[in-house]
Design an enzyme around this catalytic site. Structure first.
Site, PDB file in Angstrom:
ATOM      1  N   HIS A 190       0.804  -1.230   0.000  1.00 59.92           N
ATOM      2  CA  HIS A 190       0.000   0.000   0.000  1.00 59.92           C
ATOM      3  C   HIS A 190       0.829   1.267   0.000  1.00 59.92           C
ATOM      4  O   HIS A 190       0.407   2.285  -0.535  1.00 59.92           O
ATOM      5  CB  HIS A 190      -1.066  -0.053   1.083  1.00 59.92           C
ATOM      6  CG  HIS A 190      -2.209  -0.876   0.605  1.00 59.92           C
ATOM      7  ND1 HIS A 190      -2.216  -2.248   0.741  1.00 59.92           N
ATOM      8  CD2 HIS A 190      -3.295  -0.553  -0.125  1.00 59.92           C
ATOM      9  CE1 HIS A 190      -3.295  -2.715   0.142  1.00 59.92           C
ATOM     10  NE2 HIS A 190      -3.967  -1.711  -0.389  1.00 59.92           N
ATOM     11  N   ARG A 297     -10.977   3.036  -2.657  1.00 56.76           N
ATOM     12  CA  ARG A 297     -10.615   2.177  -1.510  1.00 56.76           C
ATOM     13  C   ARG A 297     -11.094   2.849  -0.226  1.00 56.76           C
ATOM     14  O   ARG A 297     -10.393   3.698   0.319  1.00 56.76           O
ATOM     15  CB  ARG A 297      -9.093   2.017  -1.432  1.00 56.76           C
ATOM     16  CG  ARG A 297      -8.463   1.162  -2.507  1.00 56.76           C
ATOM     17  CD  ARG A 297      -6.962   0.998  -2.239  1.00 56.76           C
ATOM     18  NE  ARG A 297      -6.380  -0.071  -3.014  1.00 56.76           N
ATOM     19  CZ  ARG A 297      -5.757   0.097  -4.180  1.00 56.76           C
ATOM     20  NH1 ARG A 297      -5.633   1.295  -4.703  1.00 56.76           N
ATOM     21  NH2 ARG A 297      -5.242  -0.945  -4.808  1.00 56.76           N
ATOM     22  N   ARG A 333     -15.599   0.476  -3.389  1.00 59.75           N
ATOM     23  CA  ARG A 333     -15.401  -0.853  -2.791  1.00 59.75           C
ATOM     24  C   ARG A 333     -15.702  -0.771  -1.303  1.00 59.75           C
ATOM     25  O   ARG A 333     -15.221   0.138  -0.616  1.00 59.75           O
ATOM     26  CB  ARG A 333     -13.945  -1.279  -2.991  1.00 59.75           C
ATOM     27  CG  ARG A 333     -13.626  -2.557  -2.234  1.00 59.75           C
ATOM     28  CD  ARG A 333     -12.255  -3.047  -2.547  1.00 59.75           C
ATOM     29  NE  ARG A 333     -11.234  -2.312  -1.828  1.00 59.75           N
ATOM     30  CZ  ARG A 333      -9.935  -2.516  -2.001  1.00 59.75           C
ATOM     31  NH1 ARG A 333      -9.515  -3.393  -2.888  1.00 59.75           N
ATOM     32  NH2 ARG A 333      -9.049  -1.838  -1.315  1.00 59.75           N
ATOM     33  N   GLU A 432     -10.418 -11.571  -6.833  1.00 53.00           N
ATOM     34  CA  GLU A 432      -9.067 -11.531  -6.268  1.00 53.00           C
ATOM     35  C   GLU A 432      -8.624 -12.903  -5.801  1.00 53.00           C
ATOM     36  O   GLU A 432      -7.499 -13.091  -5.375  1.00 53.00           O
ATOM     37  CB  GLU A 432      -9.032 -10.601  -5.039  1.00 53.00           C
ATOM     38  CG  GLU A 432      -9.556  -9.233  -5.290  1.00 53.00           C
ATOM     39  CD  GLU A 432      -9.556  -8.369  -4.042  1.00 53.00           C
ATOM     40  OE1 GLU A 432      -8.546  -7.709  -3.806  1.00 53.00           O
ATOM     41  OE2 GLU A 432     -10.570  -8.354  -3.321  1.00 53.00           O
ATOM     42  N   ASN A 455      -3.609  -7.432  -7.764  1.00 53.03           N
ATOM     43  CA  ASN A 455      -2.591  -7.394  -6.701  1.00 53.03           C
ATOM     44  C   ASN A 455      -2.754  -8.623  -5.812  1.00 53.03           C
ATOM     45  O   ASN A 455      -1.788  -9.288  -5.445  1.00 53.03           O
ATOM     46  CB  ASN A 455      -2.741  -6.133  -5.846  1.00 53.03           C
ATOM     47  CG  ASN A 455      -2.702  -4.872  -6.672  1.00 53.03           C
ATOM     48  OD1 ASN A 455      -2.222  -4.895  -7.797  1.00 53.03           O
ATOM     49  ND2 ASN A 455      -3.205  -3.790  -6.132  1.00 53.03           N
ATOM     50  N   ASP A 456      -4.003  -8.898  -5.464  1.00 52.50           N
ATOM     51  CA  ASP A 456      -4.257 -10.075  -4.643  1.00 52.50           C
ATOM     52  C   ASP A 456      -4.364 -11.342  -5.491  1.00 52.50           C
ATOM     53  O   ASP A 456      -3.863 -12.392  -5.103  1.00 52.50           O
ATOM     54  CB  ASP A 456      -5.524  -9.882  -3.809  1.00 52.50           C
ATOM     55  CG  ASP A 456      -5.248  -9.032  -2.576  1.00 52.50           C
ATOM     56  OD1 ASP A 456      -4.196  -9.251  -1.948  1.00 52.50           O
ATOM     57  OD2 ASP A 456      -6.053  -8.163  -2.257  1.00 52.50           O
ATOM     58  N   ARG A 466       2.462 -10.480  -1.186  1.00 55.79           N
ATOM     59  CA  ARG A 466       2.765  -9.252  -1.936  1.00 55.79           C
ATOM     60  C   ARG A 466       3.625  -8.271  -1.163  1.00 55.79           C
ATOM     61  O   ARG A 466       4.127  -7.298  -1.713  1.00 55.79           O
ATOM     62  CB  ARG A 466       1.455  -8.588  -2.400  1.00 55.79           C
ATOM     63  CG  ARG A 466       0.583  -8.065  -1.288  1.00 55.79           C
ATOM     64  CD  ARG A 466      -0.815  -7.746  -1.788  1.00 55.79           C
ATOM     65  NE  ARG A 466      -1.035  -6.330  -2.004  1.00 55.79           N
ATOM     66  CZ  ARG A 466      -2.231  -5.795  -2.258  1.00 55.79           C
ATOM     67  NH1 ARG A 466      -3.291  -6.570  -2.370  1.00 55.79           N
ATOM     68  NH2 ARG A 466      -2.372  -4.504  -2.438  1.00 55.79           N
ATOM     69  N   CYS A 503      -8.764  -3.406 -11.485  1.00 52.83           N
ATOM     70  CA  CYS A 503      -8.315  -2.275 -10.676  1.00 52.83           C
ATOM     71  C   CYS A 503      -7.016  -2.585  -9.937  1.00 52.83           C
ATOM     72  O   CYS A 503      -6.551  -1.793  -9.136  1.00 52.83           O
ATOM     73  CB  CYS A 503      -9.402  -1.859  -9.695  1.00 52.83           C
ATOM     74  SG  CYS A 503      -9.913  -3.197  -8.616  1.00 52.83           S
TER      75      CYS A 503
HETATM   76  C1  PEP Z   1      -6.130  -5.808  -5.693  1.00 51.30           C
HETATM   77  O1  PEP Z   1      -6.030  -6.708  -4.862  1.00 51.30           O
HETATM   78  O2  PEP Z   1      -5.723  -5.899  -6.857  1.00 51.30           O
HETATM   79  C2  PEP Z   1      -6.758  -4.536  -5.330  1.00 51.30           C
HETATM   80  C3  PEP Z   1      -7.009  -3.611  -6.228  1.00 51.30           C
HETATM   81  O3  PEP Z   1      -7.036  -4.327  -4.022  1.00 51.30           O
HETATM   82  P1  PEP Z   1      -5.945  -3.892  -2.919  1.00 51.30           P
HETATM   83  O4  PEP Z   1      -4.670  -3.562  -3.640  1.00 51.30           O
HETATM   84  O5  PEP Z   1      -6.532  -2.735  -2.199  1.00 51.30           O
HETATM   85  O6  PEP Z   1      -5.853  -5.136  -2.110  1.00 51.30           O
HETATM   86 MG    MG Z   2      -7.088  -6.615  -2.974  1.00 46.74          MG
END
Ligand code: PEP
Ligand code: MG
Length: 572
Positions: A190, A297, A333, A432, A455-456, A466, A503
């Site tokens: 993040h 977010r 979200r 995800e 990302n997840d 991650r 996203c």
């Molecule tokens: C993701 O997981 O790709 C996502 C957009 O959510 P975050 O990065 O907030 O977990």
């Molecule tokens: Mg995520």
């Protein structure tokens, strides 16, 4: 002699400034018996006085630079400094038990912290946090060690830290903080995501930057290549200054695309949306010509406070975003807490694997008293724009059904109470979790849209945390395994006449974009700072060519092969 350190490129651009170490100093000390209690008590009071002067300065500065809200925490700290219930027992320990001021402070503050922390009450837990912070400050003064105060930064700096929490990052004053470098983190941690929304260069996951740099060292960040130069030579400085100028020039040229459509060369229209964390990010969204918000977010609303934000506070934030986006789509979200985003005041149990644990929709379904105010705030705000709602970390169809049922029940309740609620709110899920991608055809019958959270999705598919720089090589957005999952999701949605967005950070990645265009992705949502580059790229590609690129890419063995395929299809 200059020194170069490499890490993970988190946010592009070149930053040049002096280092500001945001590192907790070593506050260990040796316990000793005191013979002159009176002078030890005086020493303690001096430290209290110094802490008071320092905190007042920080409070006043925070009020001017960051607003009343952020300054309030320092008011609470000042009250602790004057609290006789804390001060008197410390003095007594020094006088009656011949303890030194450090030990007396430590023992008494620990007692209070333990008592407050054991109470099942968010207010008391905050008091525990205040006492911990203030004790640290007093101890620093007793030992003659100064603590870092990031909110006081008032000259051009580059922050050097082990890691930055999202709220640390949110408090950085962009006028002076030109970039940051951390020891840990990956491209999708993040802190990295926040650096992109702040549009400041950042390099994360260097492993050792904190031990390599001293306060005041001259630092260059090359946020495109992930390099950090410590105390550069004159030649290096000149080289990076010219790269910096070129980068700024390129950014200025891209501004011309701000109000243009996002269409491929052969006329296929896609939507380019922005990811935001707070309404403050809207400036960047407009500045960079986003066609909507693909991911709001909302957890930052919860993280920036010491308590849960009320329904009304949330309503105001969502209304503001919807109104400012003026009818453009806004995908909000619902609360996605857990993983590397924690809420200290919720006092959740520590877990061995927080990314696999009690988080996001799991927590919200389990604690409706947290979830319902958010759903109500969203429903009430829905009449102010084009709202779409999505649930994070959905693993089963039942979770989606339960969340939807809760939303519909709140909608009914609001209407009964005389509120207006839009009848046209699309309801989607983030994809995800590999299980959800595998069952996309079933989900597609029930949801209005998908938004792929790569990302997840990549961390779960590759089983690679991650946040860990040691396994960051497994963050492989172009691996054919990931492309196949994405294809499955997009195809399933289209089969049912629904749409799919993305996203995760992959949506703004220049190697991934040609592949995603070929796969038929409908909406690309990314950090606002990536939008104009993405638009420029898409305008130069034919979707029909990208379809044949993707057909090949889905059938090779490795990410590297996919990368060379993309390169061969996209070179001019
Ligand atoms: C993701 O997981 O790709 C996502 C957009 O959510 P975050 O990065 O907030 O977990
Ligand atoms: Mg995520």
């Amino acid at each position: 002699m200059s020194k170069k350190i490499s890490g993970i490129a988190a946010s592009e651009g070149i930053a040049i400034a002096k280092a500001y170490l945001l590192v907790e100093p070593d506050l260990s000390f040796e316990d000793k018996e005191v013979l002159d209690a009176e002078s030890e008590i005086k020493h303690f009071h001096n430290a209290l006085e110094q802490s008071k002067v320092e905190l007042t300065k920080i409070r006043d500065h925070a009020e001017v630079k960051l607003g009343r809200d952020k300054a309030q925490i320092f008011d609470a700290h000042l009250l602790v400094l004057e609290d006789p219930e804390l001060i008197q027992p410390i003095e007594a320990k020094i006088k009656d038990e011949s303890k030194c001021a450090m030990t007396a402070l430590n023992e008494i503050s620990t007692q209070f912290i333990q008592i407050f922390e054991s109470m099942d009450n968010a207010y008391m837990q905050e008091r525990a946090a205040d006492i911990r912070d203030v004790s640290k400050r007093i101890l620093g003064h007793l030992l003659g060690i100064s603590l870092p105060n990031p909110s006081m930064i008032n000259e051009e700096s580059i922050i050097i830290a082990h890691d930055l929490t999202p709220s640390d990052t949110a408090q950085l004053n962009k006028d002076f903080v030109y970039g940051f470098v951390t020891n840990i983190g990956g491209r999708t941690s993040h802190s990295a995501i926040m650096s992109r929304s702040l549009e400041i260069p950042a390099v994360v996951g260097t492993k050792s930057i904190v031990s390599e740099v001293q306060n005041g060292d001259m630092i260059i960040i090359d946020g495109l290549n992930g390099d950090v130069i410590i105390n550069p030579s004159d030649d290096e400085l000149k080289h990076y200054q010219s790269l910096q100028a070129a980068h700024l020039e390129e950014k200025a040229a891209l501004r011309e695309l701000k109000d243009q459509d996002t269409k491929s060369k052969d006329g296929v229209k896609v939507e380019l949306a922005a990811n935001i964390g707070t309404p403050n990010d809207l400036e960047g969204v407009k500045h960079n010509g986003a066609e909507g918000i693909g991911l709001y977010r909302t957890e930052f609303l919860y993280m920036d406070n010491d308590t849960l934000p009320s329904e009304d506070v949330q309503f105001e934030a969502y209304k503001k975003v919807l109104e400012e986006m003026d009818g453009k789509p806004v995908v909000v979200r619902t609360l996605d807490i857990g993983g590397d985003k924690s809420l200290p005041y919720l006092d959740l149990e520590e877990e061995m694997n927080p990314f696999l644990g009690y988080r996001a929709i799991r927590l919200c379904l389990d604690q409706p008293e947290i979830f319902k105010p958010q759903l109500r705030a969203l429903l009430r705000a829905s009449v102010y724009g084009n709202l779409k709602i999505m649930f994070p970390m959905v693993a089963t169809v039942q979770e989606f059904r339960d969340a939807k049922a809760m939303l519909l029940a709140e909608k009914e309740d609001l209407i009964q109470s005389g509120y207006e609620v839009s009848d046209d709110i699309e309801l989607g899920i983030m994809v995800e979790i590999p299980a959800t991608a595998a069952l996309a055809d079933v989900f597609a019958k029930e949801v209005d849209f998908f938004s792929i959270g790569t990302n997840d999705l990549i961390q779960y598919t590759m089983a690679a945390d991650r946040m860990s720089e040691s396994v960051s090589y497994l963050y492989q957005p172009y691996n054919p395994s990931i492309l196949r999952l994405i294809k499955q999701v997009i195809d399933a949605s289209h089969q049912e006449g629904k749409w799919t967005g993305m996203c995760g950070e992959m949506a703004g990645d220049e190697t991934a974009i040609p592949l995603l265009l070929g796969l038929g992705l409908d909406e690309f949502s990314m950090s606002a700072s990536s939008i104009l580059k993405a638009r420029n790229l898409i305008q130069q590609l034919n979707q029909s060519d990208m379809k044949s690129l993707v057909e090949k890419a889905l059938n090779v063995a490795t990410m590297e092969e996919v990368q060379s395929l993309v390169a061969s299809y996209t070179k001019q």
